[in-house]
Design a protein around this motif. Structure first.
Motif, PDB file in Angstrom:
ATOM      1  N   PHE A   5       0.840  -1.208   0.000  1.00 36.32           N
ATOM      2  CA  PHE A   5       0.000   0.000   0.000  1.00 36.32           C
ATOM      3  C   PHE A   5       0.869   1.249   0.000  1.00 36.32           C
ATOM      4  O   PHE A   5       0.611   2.213  -0.717  1.00 36.32           O
ATOM      5  N   GLN A  50       1.522  12.257   3.265  1.00 37.73           N
ATOM      6  CA  GLN A  50       0.277  11.952   2.538  1.00 37.73           C
ATOM      7  C   GLN A  50      -0.021  10.469   2.592  1.00 37.73           C
ATOM      8  O   GLN A  50      -1.169  10.050   2.726  1.00 37.73           O
ATOM      9  N   LYS A  73      -3.400   9.188   4.333  1.00 37.14           N
ATOM     10  CA  LYS A  73      -4.458   8.646   3.477  1.00 37.14           C
ATOM     11  C   LYS A  73      -4.533   7.137   3.504  1.00 37.14           C
ATOM     12  O   LYS A  73      -5.577   6.568   3.197  1.00 37.14           O
ATOM     13  N   VAL A  74      -3.448   6.479   3.788  1.00 32.81           N
ATOM     14  CA  VAL A  74      -3.465   5.025   3.702  1.00 32.81           C
ATOM     15  C   VAL A  74      -3.062   4.330   4.999  1.00 32.81           C
ATOM     16  O   VAL A  74      -3.778   3.462   5.492  1.00 32.81           O
ATOM     17  N   GLU A 117       3.967   1.449  -0.985  1.00 36.40           N
ATOM     18  CA  GLU A 117       4.676   1.497  -2.254  1.00 36.40           C
ATOM     19  C   GLU A 117       3.779   2.107  -3.334  1.00 36.40           C
ATOM     20  O   GLU A 117       4.209   2.943  -4.120  1.00 36.40           O
ATOM     21  N   ALA A 118       2.510   1.670  -3.345  1.00 34.38           N
ATOM     22  CA  ALA A 118       1.570   2.189  -4.331  1.00 34.38           C
ATOM     23  C   ALA A 118       1.452   3.702  -4.204  1.00 34.38           C
ATOM     24  O   ALA A 118       1.430   4.418  -5.202  1.00 34.38           O
ATOM     25  N   CYS A 119       1.382   4.188  -2.982  1.00 38.44           N
ATOM     26  CA  CYS A 119       1.241   5.629  -2.761  1.00 38.44           C
ATOM     27  C   CYS A 119       2.489   6.384  -3.191  1.00 38.44           C
ATOM     28  O   CYS A 119       2.414   7.371  -3.906  1.00 38.44           O
ATOM     29  N   TRP A 120       3.628   5.922  -2.733  1.00 36.96           N
ATOM     30  CA  TRP A 120       4.874   6.616  -3.057  1.00 36.96           C
ATOM     31  C   TRP A 120       5.050   6.695  -4.564  1.00 36.96           C
ATOM     32  O   TRP A 120       5.550   7.679  -5.093  1.00 36.96           O
ATOM     33  N   ASN A 121       4.644   5.638  -5.242  1.00 32.38           N
ATOM     34  CA  ASN A 121       4.851   5.619  -6.677  1.00 32.38           C
ATOM     35  C   ASN A 121       3.893   6.503  -7.426  1.00 32.38           C
ATOM     36  O   ASN A 121       4.026   6.674  -8.622  1.00 32.38           O
ATOM     37  N   MET A 122       2.879   7.016  -6.729  1.00 33.29           N
ATOM     38  CA  MET A 122       2.048   8.019  -7.383  1.00 33.29           C
ATOM     39  C   MET A 122       2.475   9.405  -6.968  1.00 33.29           C
ATOM     40  O   MET A 122       1.779  10.383  -7.212  1.00 33.29           O
ATOM     41  N   GLY A 123       3.624   9.483  -6.314  1.00 34.45           N
ATOM     42  CA  GLY A 123       4.156  10.787  -5.945  1.00 34.45           C
ATOM     43  C   GLY A 123       3.585  11.318  -4.645  1.00 34.45           C
ATOM     44  O   GLY A 123       3.585  12.518  -4.420  1.00 34.45           O
ATOM     45  N   ALA A 124       3.074  10.439  -3.787  1.00 40.27           N
ATOM     46  CA  ALA A 124       2.624  10.900  -2.480  1.00 40.27           C
ATOM     47  C   ALA A 124       3.835  11.046  -1.571  1.00 40.27           C
ATOM     48  O   ALA A 124       4.760  10.250  -1.659  1.00 40.27           O
ATOM     49  N   THR A 125       3.798  12.064  -0.724  1.00 42.32           N
ATOM     50  CA  THR A 125       4.873  12.198   0.254  1.00 42.32           C
ATOM     51  C   THR A 125       4.623  11.194   1.375  1.00 42.32           C
ATOM     52  O   THR A 125       3.574  10.574   1.446  1.00 42.32           O
TER      53      THR A 125
END
Lengths: 261, 289
Positions: B171, B184, B188-189, B173-181
């Motif tokens: 989860f 964030q 969010k997750v 990894e998915a966020c970081w790879n969308m450019g989330a800090t």
């Protein structure tokens, strides 16, 4: 490889060396991938293809003990430059993983996740606009018709194939230029593999796609250029059909004929 | 052809023996709990009444109820929760989501583990030195609550970190790879998916402080106060200290009364534990993966 201006290439590495601690995983990698094409990377396990892929959006650095020399230019800009913001790198270079990793939220929220992160914070986004973004992303990955009636259901309830498509769909609303895919079909069954490959092929031209695969048939079917790697070095890089029909290097020939793997 | 050999039979015997030993150990674990609860209910049960719960002690603790102690314990637990949860959760977030794996982080982790092993009487003396005298809080609910908070901080951190680690790495990894800090990603997750575990784990750990005597003895607990505390700067009675006092210090206290105090104390702790476990089971059922 025909030469071109710098920014004709979406991905261009120069003399890229990478170490995990004392172990050198990449040796002087010079890779140039033209804009808008699908390039596949093949090679036996441990040859550095995933490492190279993960260097292209700097996700590899998270391990901490990784050291690199050389340069990686994406769309003509060095992503190791001093003024580079990692968030921007990750935004413009989307990544798809081996195992689909949808977030444990609804399908709608998954697709809009990146959009809300990057767009909705700059300006007011209307619900209608979000719906539009949502539909367009899901249409592009051929998922709209299957999920349009259950957009608010959890994404984790989808089949693996649908999940992987969703993982691709959620990259699209932030308009990335490059998509990196790390064996995107290896968790899927044959039908799912075919569907996702078909989707990847459809995205050709709009995005530059670099895809790592263990499956040579897949590389052959679903890519325009193919890169063969061995022990951290690029052995051969050419048009896919040429590489498979008349490999220039004997090691490539041995590998694609299945003499080692 | 497929009949048991001597070797097979010997393996079976060993394995039945092992099973029997493990079963006996499990029973041995349950027996003390049953005896404790049983004794308390039998001997203390008759003492429980509305009057017992809602009046103050009388006649040198030999009669009357436990209201000031009951209220005092609630004050102490609330102060301990309010102090330890923000600090503990923030520290756990740092250690789980931000901290690089280096010498400093490893040292901090070691310190946390060691802090968890510090005897409660040492915490008590620290509380006296730091809160009562240095920060001049006098003997008060605040000083006692903060001492309890310090004592539970390591377990709060550990419980929180476990909940955070239970959120699958994919989860993030998915966020970081969308450019989330990082933040964030956390907001969010990670937090939405771990908050239930954090809350219940933390309540579970902090509820144990309700039963602690040593840390509050010198920092804010009083043997007898006829009035209820009005602010955190007051001294207070507390269930655990009241039990200690009626059992060992006061004279001529009817046995029934002491057991009654113990029963109420254990009931408070068990009730808090049961609530948080129930809450956790309920929230786990809602999880989507």
């Amino acid at each position: 490889m025909d030469s071109g201006r710098h920014d004709d290439f979406a991905i261009e590495t120069r003399g890229l060396n990478l170490w995990y601690g004392d172990f050198q995983a990449l040796y002087d990698v010079d890779l140039a991938v033209k804009r808008g094409i699908i390039a596949s990377m093949i090679g036996p396990s441990g040859c550095g293809k995933t490492t190279l892929l993960r260097t292209c959006n700097r996700i590899i650095e998270r391990l901490g003990y990784v050291r690199t020399t050389g340069s990686v230019n994406i769309l003509g800009h060095n992503i190791f430059g001093d003024d580079v913001e990692l968030v921007q790198v990750r935004k413009q270079i989307g990544m798809v993983f081996q195992r689909p990793n949808p977030l444990p939220i609804s399908i709608r929220e998954n697709v809009l996740f990146g959009f809300r992160l990057h767009e909705a914070r700059l300006r007011k986004v209307t619900a209608a606009e979000e719906d539009e973004v949502l539909e367009s992303a899901l249409q592009q990955v051929l998922l709209w018709d299957t999920v349009k009636d259950r957009l608010d259901k959890p994404a984790t309830g989808l089949s693996l194939e649908e999940q992987q498509k969703l993982c691709i769909a959620r990259l699209l609303p932030v308009k990335p230029e490059v998509l990196l895919m790390d064996e995107p079909c290896s968790a899927l069954d044959p039908a799912g593999t075919e569907a996702v490959e078909e989707l990847i092929w459809r995205l050709r031209g709009d995005y530059t796609i670099l895809i790592v695969t263990h499956n040579m048939a897949q590389a052959r079917r679903a890519s325009e250029e193919c890169v063969f790697m061995l022990l951290g070095k690029i052995i051969e890089h050419g048009r896919t059909e040429e590489l498979f029909l008349s490999p220039k290097h004997s090691k490539t020939a041995d590998y694609i004929e299945g003499r080692y793997g | 052809m497929f009949t048991a050999t001597r070797l097979n039979r010997r393996s079976y015997r060993t394995q039945s023996l092992a099973k029997a030993v493990f079963f006996l150990m499990t029973v041995a674990l349950v027996i003390p709990v049953l005896i404790i609860v049983g004794t308390l209910v039998v001997k203390g049960g008759p003492a429980i009444s509305w009057e017992f719960l809602f009046t103050a002690p009388r006649d040198n603790m030999t009669a009357g109820g436990i209201l000031p102690a009951l209220v005092g314990t609630i004050w102490l637990v609330v102060v301990a929760l309010l102090a330890s949860v923000p600090v503990g959760v923030a520290a756990a977030l740092y250690l789980s989501e931000y901290a690089p794996d280096n010498l400093l982080t490893r040292t901090i982790n070691l310190a946390i583990i060691n802090l968890a092993g510090v005897p409660s009487i040492v915490h008590a003396l620290f509380g006296v030195g730091a809160f009562v005298y240095f920060f001049n809080m006098q003997q008060s609910i605040l000083a006692a609550g903060l001492t309890l908070a310090i004592m539970t901080l390591p377990v709060v951190i550990v419980a929180t970190r476990e909940s955070l680690q239970a959120v699958p790495h994919a989860f993030r990894e998915a966020c970081w790879n969308m450019g989330a800090t990082r933040w964030q990603t956390i907001r969010k997750v990670v937090l939405p998916n771990s908050i239930s575990g954090i809350l219940t784990g933390v309540i579970l750990e902090v509820s144990r402080t309700a039963g602690e005597t040593a840390p509050i003895m010198f920092t804010g607990a009083a043997a007898f106060l006829a009035f209820l505390p009005e602010s955190v700067f007051d001294q207070t009675m507390a269930m655990s200290y009241h039990l200690y006092y009626t059992a060992t210090q006061a004279t001529d206290v009817p046995e029934q009364l002491t057991f009654g105090v113990a029963l109420v104390l254990i009931a408070i702790v068990l009730a808090m534990n049961a609530t948080s476990i129930g809450f956790r089971v309920y929230l786990r059922g809602l999880k989507k993966w």
